[in-house]
Enzyme design. Structure first.
Site, short mmCIF file in Angstrom:
data_model
loop_
_atom_site.label_atom_id
_atom_site.label_comp_id
_atom_site.label_asym_id
_atom_site.label_seq_id
_atom_site.Cartn_x
_atom_site.Cartn_y
_atom_site.Cartn_z
CG ASP A 117 -2.01 0.99 1.18
OD1 ASP A 117 -2.36 1.44 0.07
OD2 ASP A 117 -2.54 1.36 2.25
CG ASN A 134 -7.27 -1.76 -5.97
OD1 ASN A 134 -6.41 -2.56 -5.61
ND2 ASN A 134 -7.65 -0.75 -5.19
#
Length: 256
Positions: A31, A80
């Site tokens: 991340d 995503n």
């Protein structure tokens, strides 16, 4: 001098963690790519994805040096694909094809590639590149396994596993009632994306966020969790070794 001290401390810490208990399987939630790019002053935050993709190979080399033979990398979630802009998703898919899958299929890479996720929701070229990486590394004899979680969601994985289990049992003549009465954890596990590989002992997430974000929900039931403030492209070997040191110091109780 700071660089020399940093290198010296890293070597000392590496020797220390190698003497202690090591995780057999490490999960990585990579991340902070876009935040890192913004902090670096990059005009296009998506360029952080490129730096992050290129960093995966280096982090795998750290795992290899410690003898960690199973790594799962969370590259792209189903969310995503649904929520990011088309241009950003297309750029990320090209990186996965060219940088991640491409580098892992080199003869000297030394990792057998596995997939976790739904290839049908990926662009054709990405799904093809990932499947080719799996085939190209199928005969890898190093004993090192890397699972790429692309188009992945933990809840979806459990649903897919249960659906497949029901189909298999139905073909064997087992009724839904019989299955419900006898269903166990051991029945579900062989139908997960990660079937045949150990559950993660340690899950590391970068960029300071403290949540799993739908990553390996079933498999991480008893995993140790480690959250690092560094964004993924800035995640250093020292940060990685500190995560391993933290793991070694914990008393794993597996729910007891």
């Amino acid at each position: 001098m700071p660089d020399l001290l940093h290198a010296h401390y890293t070597r000392r810490l590496r020797r220390r963690v190698m003497a202690g208990p090591l995780p057999r399987h490490v999960g990585l939630i990579v991340d902070g790519n876009r935040r890192w790019a913004r902090e670096q002053g990059m005009a296009d935050p998506s360029l952080g994805h490129q730096a992050g993709a290129e960093h995966i190979e280096e982090v795998l080399s750290w795992c290899e040096a410690l003898g960690i033979r199973h790594v799962t990398v969370f590259l792209c979630s189903t969310e995503n694909l649904q929520r990011r802009g088309d241009s950003e998703v297309a750029f990320l898919m090209r990186l996965i094809e060219q940088v991640v899958a491409g580098r892992l299929t080199r003869p000297d890479a030394g990792w057998r590639v596995h997939l976790a996720g739904l290839p049908d929701i990926l662009p054709d070229s990405t799904a093809r590149a990932l499947k080719e990486a799996v085939e190209a590394t199928r005969t890898c004899t190093t004993g090192a396994h890397v699972t790429l979680a692309v188009g992945y969601g933990g809840r979806q994985e459990v649903i897919e596993a249960l659906r497949e289990l029901m189909y298999v049992r139905a073909e064997a003549g087992v009724s839904l009632t019989e299955l419900a009465d006898t269903l166990s954890v051991d029945d579900v596990a062989p139908h997960l994306y990660t079937a045949g590989r150990p559950d993660p002992d340690l899950v590391i997430r970068t960029s300071g966020e403290q949540r799993l974000s739908n990553f390996l929900l079933w498999q991480s039931a008893y995993s140790e969790l480690y959250f690092c403030e560094a964004h993924w492209p800035a995640f250093r070997e020292l940060d990685f070794l500190r995560a391993i040191r933290s793991f070694a110091a914990r008393d794993r109780r597996y729910g007891h």
